[in-house]
Design an enzyme around this catalytic site. Structure first.
Site, short mmCIF file in Angstrom:
data_model
loop_
_atom_site.label_atom_id
_atom_site.label_comp_id
_atom_site.label_asym_id
_atom_site.label_seq_id
_atom_site.Cartn_x
_atom_site.Cartn_y
_atom_site.Cartn_z
N ARG A 100 -12.66 21.13 95.18
CA ARG A 100 -12.04 19.97 95.85
C ARG A 100 -13.12 18.93 96.01
O ARG A 100 -14.14 19.18 96.65
CB ARG A 100 -11.46 20.37 97.21
CG ARG A 100 -11.13 19.18 98.08
CD ARG A 100 -10.34 19.53 99.31
NE ARG A 100 -8.97 19.83 98.98
CZ ARG A 100 -7.96 19.83 99.87
NH1 ARG A 100 -8.19 19.52 101.12
NH2 ARG A 100 -6.74 20.13 99.50
N HIS A 127 -3.52 16.07 92.79
CA HIS A 127 -3.49 17.31 93.59
C HIS A 127 -2.51 18.27 92.90
O HIS A 127 -1.40 18.50 93.37
CB HIS A 127 -3.05 16.98 95.02
CG HIS A 127 -3.34 18.05 96.03
ND1 HIS A 127 -3.93 19.26 95.70
CD2 HIS A 127 -3.11 18.11 97.37
CE1 HIS A 127 -4.07 20.00 96.79
NE2 HIS A 127 -3.57 19.33 97.81
N GLN A 130 -0.84 21.29 94.76
CA GLN A 130 0.19 20.90 95.73
C GLN A 130 1.52 20.61 95.04
O GLN A 130 2.59 21.01 95.51
CB GLN A 130 -0.28 19.67 96.51
CG GLN A 130 0.70 19.20 97.56
CD GLN A 130 0.80 20.18 98.72
OE1 GLN A 130 -0.21 20.51 99.33
NE2 GLN A 130 2.00 20.64 99.05
N ASP A 217 3.32 11.34 102.53
CA ASP A 217 1.95 11.83 102.65
C ASP A 217 1.22 10.86 103.58
O ASP A 217 1.74 9.77 103.87
CB ASP A 217 1.31 11.88 101.24
CG ASP A 217 -0.12 12.39 101.23
OD1 ASP A 217 -0.52 13.08 102.20
OD2 ASP A 217 -0.85 12.11 100.26
#
Ligand code: CP
Ligand code: NVA
Length: 298
Positions: A100, A127, A130, A217
């Site tokens: 990450r 991402h 996700q 988000d």
């Protein structure tokens, strides 16, 4: 599968295979194969994490492997050792890397220089872990995305939005992104994406209208915490009850978490949709195990 660097790199068949395997691993949790037996996986994190860190540590262990968490400040990377040198060292010692960080290029370089499998656990650009969990959640609650409209309300050019746009490109569902004009995907990105099923609007009601999935988000992603002026543009883009009144009956709300109640989503909406949102968080574990198995079986 050799690496998971981005959703952009995947195709529909690979995504569907990973989701099917995630469903199998979820159903068989505790009694499935140990695809990573004898393997050590390093987890390099230069940003904070709750879900990604825990789901990878648990998932690697459940597959018989050993996760080695390395925060930036624990290793020489935090003192300025180039990430390229870190990659060449770790590639000689461990069996895989979960990383990450900020720059997508660092993840790509890591894959090239380490010579071992690399999984993108979030960059500023994408991402991918996700989005696999999000798609699994859509499958579980809505039976799939065919004929469904998915809305993304918020930052139009964040790692999550970019990941959703690539998923829509590969899978063909209608994706409506509602974002402030100053935080929209770039023209160059949209040209590269070349997906007529992805639409951009600056009116959240247009995106939410008849949508089956409403996704949001944070307004300020990790690394943007001091951009307070950015937040000022997002007031009309809150996911609240008034906005959801326009959505299709039976709609679900997704949030990758962490959530900032009163900003991108209201407390009321988050709690009303908590059973979906926390199942979405759990699905990180199952989706990532499917990725690890696919890499181990390469
Ligand atoms: N959604 C997500 O990636 O959460 P963390 O930042 O807690 O890992
Ligand atoms: N866009 C968010 C996602 C967090 C999981 C961020 O990058 O901070």
């Amino acid at each position: 599968m050799q690496h998971l660097l981005s959703i952009e790199d995947l195709d529909a068949a690979t995504i569907e295979h990973l989701l099917a395997d995630a469903t199998r691993l979820k159903a068989q949790r505790g009694s499935h194969e140990k695809a990573l037996a004898g393997q050590t996986w390093a987890m390099i994190f230069t940003k904070s994490s709750t879900r990604t860190r825990v789901s990878f540590e648990v998932g690697i262990r459940e597959l018989g492997g050993f996760p080695m968490f390395l925060s930036k400040n624990d290793i020489q990377l935090g003192r300025g050792e180039p990430i390229q040198d870190t990659a060449r060292v770790l590639g000689r010692m461990v069996h895989g890397i979960v990383i990450r960080t900020f720059d997508q290029k660092d993840v790509v370089d890591f894959a090239e220089l380490s010579g071992i499998p690399v999984i993108n656990a979030l960059t500023d650009e994408e991402h991918p872990c996700q989005i696999l969990a999000d798609l699994l959640t859509v499958q579980e609650f809505l039976g799939g995305w065919t004929g469904k409209k998915i809305a993304f309300i918020g930052d139009g050019f964040s790692n999550m939005t970019v990941s959703w746009m690539w998923a829509a490109k590969h899978l063909g569902f209608a994706l409506a992104v509602a974002c402030p004009a100053d935080y929209a995907p770039s023209a160059a990105f949209l040209e590269k994406l070349n997906a007529p099923n992805v639409t951009i609007t600056h009116d959240p009601v247009v995106a939410a209208q008849d949508a089956h999935v409403i996704n949001t988000d944070v307004w300020l992603s990790m690394g943007q915490e001091d951009q307070k002026e950015k937040e000022l543009a997002f007031g009309p883009f809150q996911v609240n009850a008034a906005l959801l009144a326009h959505s299709a009956p039976g709609h679900i709300v997704l949030h990758c978490l962490p959530a900032y109640r009163g900003k991108e989503i209201t407390e009321e909406v988050l709690e009303h949709h908590a059973s979906v949102i926390f199942q979405q968080a759990e699905n990180r574990l199952h989706a990532q195990k499917a990725v690890l198995v696919a890499i181990a079986q390469k």
